[in-house]
Design a protein around this motif. Sequence first.
Motif, PDB file in Angstrom:
ATOM      1  N   ILE A 116       0.843  -1.191   0.000  1.00  0.00           N
ATOM      2  CA  ILE A 116       0.000   0.000   0.000  1.00  0.00           C
ATOM      3  C   ILE A 116       0.880   1.242   0.000  1.00  0.00           C
ATOM      4  N   SER A 117       0.252   2.404  -0.157  1.00  0.00           N
ATOM      5  CA  SER A 117       0.926   3.697  -0.150  1.00  0.00           C
ATOM      6  C   SER A 117       2.063   3.696  -1.176  1.00  0.00           C
ATOM      7  N   MET A 118       3.181   4.314  -0.869  1.00  0.00           N
ATOM      8  CA  MET A 118       4.248   4.416  -1.848  1.00  0.00           C
ATOM      9  C   MET A 118       4.927   3.086  -2.123  1.00  0.00           C
ATOM     10  N   GLY A 119       4.644   2.053  -1.326  1.00  0.00           N
ATOM     11  CA  GLY A 119       5.071   0.711  -1.731  1.00  0.00           C
ATOM     12  C   GLY A 119       4.430   0.352  -3.053  1.00  0.00           C
ATOM     13  N   LEU A 120       3.165   0.686  -3.207  1.00  0.00           N
ATOM     14  CA  LEU A 120       2.452   0.539  -4.476  1.00  0.00           C
ATOM     15  C   LEU A 120       2.873   1.615  -5.463  1.00  0.00           C
ATOM     16  N   GLY A 121       3.019   2.846  -4.984  1.00  0.00           N
ATOM     17  CA  GLY A 121       3.381   3.949  -5.872  1.00  0.00           C
ATOM     18  C   GLY A 121       4.718   3.744  -6.569  1.00  0.00           C
ATOM     19  N   PHE A 122       5.758   3.392  -5.802  1.00  0.00           N
ATOM     20  CA  PHE A 122       7.069   3.148  -6.403  1.00  0.00           C
ATOM     21  C   PHE A 122       7.007   1.976  -7.390  1.00  0.00           C
ATOM     22  N   ALA A 123       6.191   0.969  -7.076  1.00  0.00           N
ATOM     23  CA  ALA A 123       6.052  -0.185  -7.972  1.00  0.00           C
ATOM     24  C   ALA A 123       5.430   0.235  -9.298  1.00  0.00           C
ATOM     25  N   CYS A 124       4.441   1.116  -9.247  1.00  0.00           N
ATOM     26  CA  CYS A 124       3.812   1.593 -10.481  1.00  0.00           C
ATOM     27  C   CYS A 124       4.795   2.391 -11.325  1.00  0.00           C
ATOM     28  N   VAL A 125       5.638   3.189 -10.677  1.00  0.00           N
ATOM     29  CA  VAL A 125       6.649   3.943 -11.423  1.00  0.00           C
ATOM     30  C   VAL A 125       7.634   2.981 -12.088  1.00  0.00           C
ATOM     31  N   ALA A 126       8.015   1.912 -11.387  1.00  0.00           N
ATOM     32  CA  ALA A 126       8.912   0.915 -11.978  1.00  0.00           C
ATOM     33  C   ALA A 126       8.270   0.304 -13.217  1.00  0.00           C
ATOM     34  N   GLY A 127       6.982   0.004 -13.135  1.00  0.00           N
ATOM     35  CA  GLY A 127       6.286  -0.541 -14.300  1.00  0.00           C
ATOM     36  C   GLY A 127       6.202   0.459 -15.432  1.00  0.00           C
ATOM     37  N   ALA A 128       5.962   1.728 -15.091  1.00  0.00           N
ATOM     38  CA  ALA A 128       5.867   2.762 -16.122  1.00  0.00           C
ATOM     39  C   ALA A 128       7.191   2.932 -16.863  1.00  0.00           C
ATOM     40  N   ARG A 129       8.308   2.803 -16.143  1.00  0.00           N
ATOM     41  CA  ARG A 129       9.620   2.902 -16.798  1.00  0.00           C
ATOM     42  C   ARG A 129       9.796   1.789 -17.832  1.00  0.00           C
ATOM     43  N   VAL A 130       9.376   0.582 -17.470  1.00  0.00           N
ATOM     44  CA  VAL A 130       9.483  -0.548 -18.401  1.00  0.00           C
ATOM     45  C   VAL A 130       8.582  -0.315 -19.610  1.00  0.00           C
ATOM     46  N   ALA A 131       7.372   0.181 -19.361  1.00  0.00           N
ATOM     47  CA  ALA A 131       6.451   0.467 -20.461  1.00  0.00           C
ATOM     48  C   ALA A 131       7.028   1.522 -21.402  1.00  0.00           C
ATOM     49  N   ALA A 132       7.673   2.548 -20.827  1.00  0.00           N
ATOM     50  CA  ALA A 132       8.246   3.620 -21.642  1.00  0.00           C
ATOM     51  C   ALA A 132       9.382   3.121 -22.522  1.00  0.00           C
ATOM     52  N   ARG A 133      10.039   2.047 -22.065  1.00  0.00           N
ATOM     53  CA  ARG A 133      11.117   1.461 -22.873  1.00  0.00           C
ATOM     54  C   ARG A 133      10.585   0.477 -23.910  1.00  0.00           C
ATOM     55  N   GLY A 134       9.271   0.308 -23.973  1.00  0.00           N
ATOM     56  CA  GLY A 134       8.682  -0.586 -24.957  1.00  0.00           C
ATOM     57  C   GLY A 134       8.382  -1.971 -24.445  1.00  0.00           C
ATOM     58  N   GLY A 135       8.439  -2.183 -23.136  1.00  0.00           N
ATOM     59  CA  GLY A 135       8.136  -3.497 -22.587  1.00  0.00           C
ATOM     60  C   GLY A 135       6.680  -3.879 -22.801  1.00  0.00           C
ATOM     61  N   ASP A 136       6.436  -5.178 -22.895  1.00  0.00           N
ATOM     62  CA  ASP A 136       5.057  -5.630 -23.064  1.00  0.00           C
ATOM     63  C   ASP A 136       4.370  -5.739 -21.709  1.00  0.00           C
ATOM     64  N   ALA A 137       3.094  -6.121 -21.715  1.00  0.00           N
ATOM     65  CA  ALA A 137       2.308  -6.126 -20.478  1.00  0.00           C
ATOM     66  C   ALA A 137       2.898  -7.080 -19.446  1.00  0.00           C
TER      67      ALA A 137
END
Length: 282
Positions: free
Chosen positions: A119-140
């Motif tokens: 919860i909280s930024m434990g979830l928030g930081f995880a979402c940012v990590a996923g967004a970085r992968v998505a920005a590099r062209g990673g798949d779902a």
Amino acid sequence: MGSVAIVTDSTANLPGSTVDYWNMRVVPVQVIVGNEVYDEGNEISADRVAEVMRNRMAVTTSRPSPARFQAVYEDLAQSGCEAIVSAHLSSDLSGTYDAARLAAAESPVPVTVVDSRTISMGLGFACVAGARVAARGGDAAEVALAVSETAANSHVLFYVNSLEYLRRGGRIGAAERWIGQALAVKPILHVADGRVQPLEKVRTAGRAMGRLEDLAAEYSGELPCNVAVMHLDARDRAEGLANRLRQRLPEDDVIVGEVGAVIASHVGPGMVAVVVAPVPEP
């Protein structure tokens, strides 16, 4: 809009600037004060919740409806995204994950729903990590893996002035055994296995801050980490803790923020938390 979009809920406590930068979508969890229902973030603040609690008014929370998620998924599909990763707070703490799963079954594009178990930024930081992968062209699948791994390796620690608010909301878990000692101890809790669990108890709030500092430094170790100090109605205490952590962890990024209204409803005024999450490898 990238090919994989990130959706989360308001308990991630992400700053608006971060949400905008990574083009995420945030579905609000609801806060109920008396008979009035408010969307977290848009319609009610943590400060308002703290004020209501001090006046001994009843405050509860409610998951978003599947229809709220469905509307977001459909909008993202119309915007051109090809897949969605929808990451949410622990399913042991809320029905939000289940609501997202129900909506995902009706989505016009594939949706991978992630139970972050935190919860909280434990979830928030995880979402940012996923967004970085998505920005590099990673798949779902790659994006969801980055979210899950970052969340699993994060640590969410927090101090509360009183266990009573957690007890009222049914989120107290194994820490309930400390209730009778609430006046004699200051509890430090953490999120483990998706639930709120007791970690340590100390005698004063000052010692609790010291333990949060030591534990955060221990969990950070030698690897680069993102660190968030979160609070409810305790900014001075949070700023002091963050400044000490910046001295001890000069290589880590330490931010300070206030939790949202939903978490506020369960922890009560005076709460201070530290979230430590590893920085994913490029």
